[in-house]
Structures are given as C-alpha cells and as structure tokens.
Write an enzyme that holds these catalytic residues in place. Structure first.
Site, mmCIF file in Angstrom:
data_model
loop_
_atom_site.group_PDB
_atom_site.id
_atom_site.type_symbol
_atom_site.label_atom_id
_atom_site.label_comp_id
_atom_site.label_asym_id
_atom_site.label_seq_id
_atom_site.Cartn_x
_atom_site.Cartn_y
_atom_site.Cartn_z
ATOM 1 N N ASP A 215 14.149 -10.962 6.355
ATOM 2 C CA ASP A 215 13.643 -12.126 5.641
ATOM 3 C C ASP A 215 12.292 -12.492 6.262
ATOM 4 O O ASP A 215 12.107 -12.386 7.475
ATOM 5 C CB ASP A 215 14.643 -13.268 5.791
ATOM 6 N N ASP B 269 23.442 -11.684 0.899
ATOM 7 C CA ASP B 269 23.661 -11.904 2.330
ATOM 8 C C ASP B 269 24.083 -13.347 2.527
ATOM 9 O O ASP B 269 23.732 -14.219 1.726
ATOM 10 C CB ASP B 269 22.387 -11.643 3.139
ATOM 11 N N CYS C 17 44.496 -4.825 3.806
ATOM 12 C CA CYS C 17 43.221 -4.657 4.502
ATOM 13 C C CYS C 17 43.321 -3.583 5.577
ATOM 14 O O CYS C 17 44.331 -3.472 6.274
ATOM 15 C CB CYS C 17 42.787 -5.984 5.119
ATOM 16 N N CYS D 227 41.005 -3.362 8.123
ATOM 17 C CA CYS D 227 40.123 -3.716 9.236
ATOM 18 C C CYS D 227 40.862 -3.610 10.579
ATOM 19 O O CYS D 227 42.097 -3.538 10.631
ATOM 20 C CB CYS D 227 39.540 -5.117 9.054
ATOM 21 N N CYS E 125 43.575 -6.316 11.163
ATOM 22 C CA CYS E 125 44.790 -6.140 10.370
ATOM 23 C C CYS E 125 45.590 -4.920 10.809
ATOM 24 O O CYS E 125 46.823 -4.911 10.699
ATOM 25 C CB CYS E 125 44.434 -6.039 8.888
ATOM 26 N N HIS F 235 37.370 -9.329 10.084
ATOM 27 C CA HIS F 235 38.214 -9.306 8.884
ATOM 28 C C HIS F 235 37.473 -9.886 7.675
ATOM 29 O O HIS F 235 37.508 -9.291 6.575
ATOM 30 C CB HIS F 235 39.502 -10.097 9.110
#
Length: 386
Positions: free
Chosen positions: A93, A284, A322, A324, A327, A353
């Site tokens: 940015d 984002d 999930c 991840c 998890c 997560h």
C-alpha cells in the site's frame, strides 16, 4: 502495457470471475484474500505459518516500512522478501491512508503530503515520485500510487471532488515515475499460456468516496493510464453496505476486464463475497487476526467465541472441515484454556485458523465460479454469517 492477468472463468449470473495474476514471485489465483503484514509481519504469525495457511500474497505498508526499519535499510538487506523470509508475492500500500489516519499533522499540497511520524513527531514528505522510489527500495511485487483518502461516511461532495482531482494528478505523476524506475516492461507470455514477469507491477488507486459519478470518473481516468491493475480505495470506512456496493459497481462497470481489481481493506467474509459478485478480485484486511485476538473464530457452521464456557470440555477441533494446524492438533477445550489463561499461543493458533478459513473460502469461491454455482454458494454462505 501488457496485463499479466489471465481470466480463467466468468460467472454467467454475476460479474464474478476467476483468474491468475502473475508476479515476480509466482502466480496468484484470484479471487484472493491477502493477509496483512503491515510492518513485515502478520501479527502473531511467522512466514512459515503463512505458508501453512496457504497464503499466496501479503499486504505490507509503505508508510510503516518507510518509518521503521526504513526503505534504505530494507534495500541494503536484500529487500522485503529476504528480510521476512517470504517467497510468495507482496503488495505494498502506498501509505496514503496511514498518513490520513495516523498522522496528527498533515498538509496536502500539489507537491505531495507533508506529515509527522506517529512514532516521534519527525516531519516527512511523501510525493507520487518518492513513494514509487520507496516501493522500489522495499522490493515488493505490486506497487500502489499515492492517493488522497477522505472519510467515506457522510463526506461533503466538494471535498470528495477535490481529493479525487488531486489523486488523479498524482496518479499521472506516479505512472511517469514508474516508467522511469522500470523502463523495460519485462512481461512475456510463455508457450503454455502463463506469463513470465521480471519487474514489479503498478496498481492505481481509485477514489471518489460514496458518489457513483465521481467513482465512474475516477475509474475512467485510471483506465486511461498505463497500469497493471486497479485498487478501490476510500471505502469500508463507515459508509452503509448499500453505499459501498453501489460505489464498487460504479467502478467495476467502467474498468477493463483484462486487469485485476483490488478492494483495499475489506476482509469480512460476507462483504468479500458481495464484492466478488461485483467483479472484484483481490482483498486484504486485519479483521481475521484482530478478531482472533479477541477470541472470535470463523467456522463452516458460523461464528463461535472460544471464551464461552460451553467450550471448556469440548474435545472437537474448532472446525471439523478445516485442515489448519490448530484444527489438526488441538481441541476447542485446549484453545479455550489458552485464551482464558492469557497465553499468547492462542493468538497464533486462532489467527492461523481464521486466515485459513478465509483462504479456504476463496478456494471454494473459485471452485463455485468455475462450476457455475457461485450465486447459490453465496446465498448459502450468507445464511450462516449474516
């Protein structure tokens, strides 16, 4: 200017599409959610964690990196990718919003914006030209132009008009500065239809507050400049959902389809899907990590708050669908204990997560667009998270 963006599939009922944006550090599949690494770090996470959650592209900030550690320091150390050990793509940015929101003193002139650092009060000047220079020193894959941001909630139209006119003039200067900094456009199409990209890309920022006619004017002006993509700035700042959606359509209706569109600072799942429907490709936000640090978790069944007493003996993962790290390895009971005990590991695990939830959502969005089921997917999704 060659566009290193390839559209794979368009939805027949909406403006949603899937594509691939090619950068120096590889392809980015869109629609995409980009975790925010403002100061070369996503809060509580390492670069290895970001690879674990399937992040493709990160968002860093020129304002913050310019002030600390300094863009010359980053250049001397080999650039931002080497500095933070990240081998994926990075978009920076320009810092216009941070100058607007963080600086206690700022003065906008034709030359640029003079501001005081929020760290020590020292004075600095950002111009369209030196922001391009700073992004070059940072070494990011996608550079954005300096813009004038105003509050989107109930702005005076004459203020929005003045900010837009200044942003347009700065955009023209930034485009010329980019062409001097990157004189050779090293983008070629390979035999298999992908693109080889040897330089950083340039995105222009479209302003206009909540006024569709100003947004249309800004989009048409930006479309006339030599850029590789477009940012939709100055929204998700307090305006209503109807105002935001109308403003987005006023932009996407007047941009060429061959280049990607990026909504700056938007990260809640429902808002993302609403904007995908209107032809936006990139997003984002700090939202998934911010709410994780407050104990909120997103799952396929809806939101849950890990602080709640009902999770103290719950031996299930956060989300049974999930994949991840949290998890796969921990129960809700353990994560609830960590959070209530003030253990910092809870920030890391819940943040991983939540970001993985958004990257998984984007994977499912891309699949739904490809299969022609995006509209029904969106309707089912919203029922869980409205």
């Amino acid at each position: 200017m060659i566009s290193p963006f390839h559209i794979l599939k368009k939805d027949l009922q909406t403006k949603a599409r899937t594509g691939i944006l090619y950068t120096q550090h590889g392809p980015v599949q869109t629609p995409v959610f980009m975790p925010v690494a403002t100061q070369a770090s996503v809060k509580a996470l390492t670069s290895a964690d970001l690879r674990e959650v399937h992040a493709q592209c990160l968002l860093s900030n020129t304002y913050h990196l310019y002030l600390r550690p300094g863009t010359q320091t980053l250049k001397q150390l080999g650039g931002l990718h080497k500095f933070m050990k990240w081998d994926g793509s990075i978009l920076t940015d320009s810092g216009g919003f941070q100058v607007y929101s963080l600086s206690q003193f700022r003065k906008i002139s034709e030359e640029g914006v003079l501001f005081r650092s929020h760290h020590d009060g020292s004075k600095h000047l950002f111009t369209p030209e030196n922001v391009i220079q700073f992004e070059s020193e940072i070494g990011s894959d996608i550079w954005t132009m300096l813009d004038v941001c105003i509050h989107a909630k109930d702005p005076a139209k004459h203020d929005a008009r003045a900010a837009l006119e200044q942003t347009k003039r700065w955009a023209e200067r930034a485009a010329r500065a980019y062409q001097k900094t990157v004189p050779v456009q090293d983008i070629t199409r390979t035999e298999n239809g992908s693109y080889s990209v040897g330089n950083s890309l340039l995105f222009g920022i479209i302003q206009g507050a909540i006024f569709p006619d100003l947004r249309k004017e800004a989009a048409l002006h930006m479309a006339s400049l030599p850029t590789h993509g477009y940012c939709i700035g100055g929204l998700s700042l307090g305006e209503t959902a109807e105002q935001m959606n109308e403003s987005v359509l006023a932009v996407t209706d007047h941009l060429p389809e061959s280049k990607p569109r990026y909504f700056m600072g938007l990260g809640t799942p429902v808002e993302i899907l609403n904007c995908v429907e209107r032809g936006v490709d990139m997003f984002d936000c700090v939202w998934p990590t911010r709410v994780a640090r407050n104990g909120m978790v997103m799952t396929d069944e809806g939101r849950l708050n890990i602080k709640n007493a009902c999770f103290r003996l719950d031996e299930r993962p956060l989300d049974e669908h999930c994949d991840c790290f949290a998890c796969r390895n921990y129960t809700r009971a353990y994560l609830s204990h960590l959070f209530r005990s003030g253990e910092l590991a809870s920030h890391r695990l819940l943040s991983m997560h939540n970001i993985r939830f958004l990257t998984r959502t984007m994977e499912r969005v891309r699949a739904a667009i490809t299969e022609g089921t995006f509209k029904s997917f969106k309707e089912d999704f919203i029922k869980k998270y409205q």
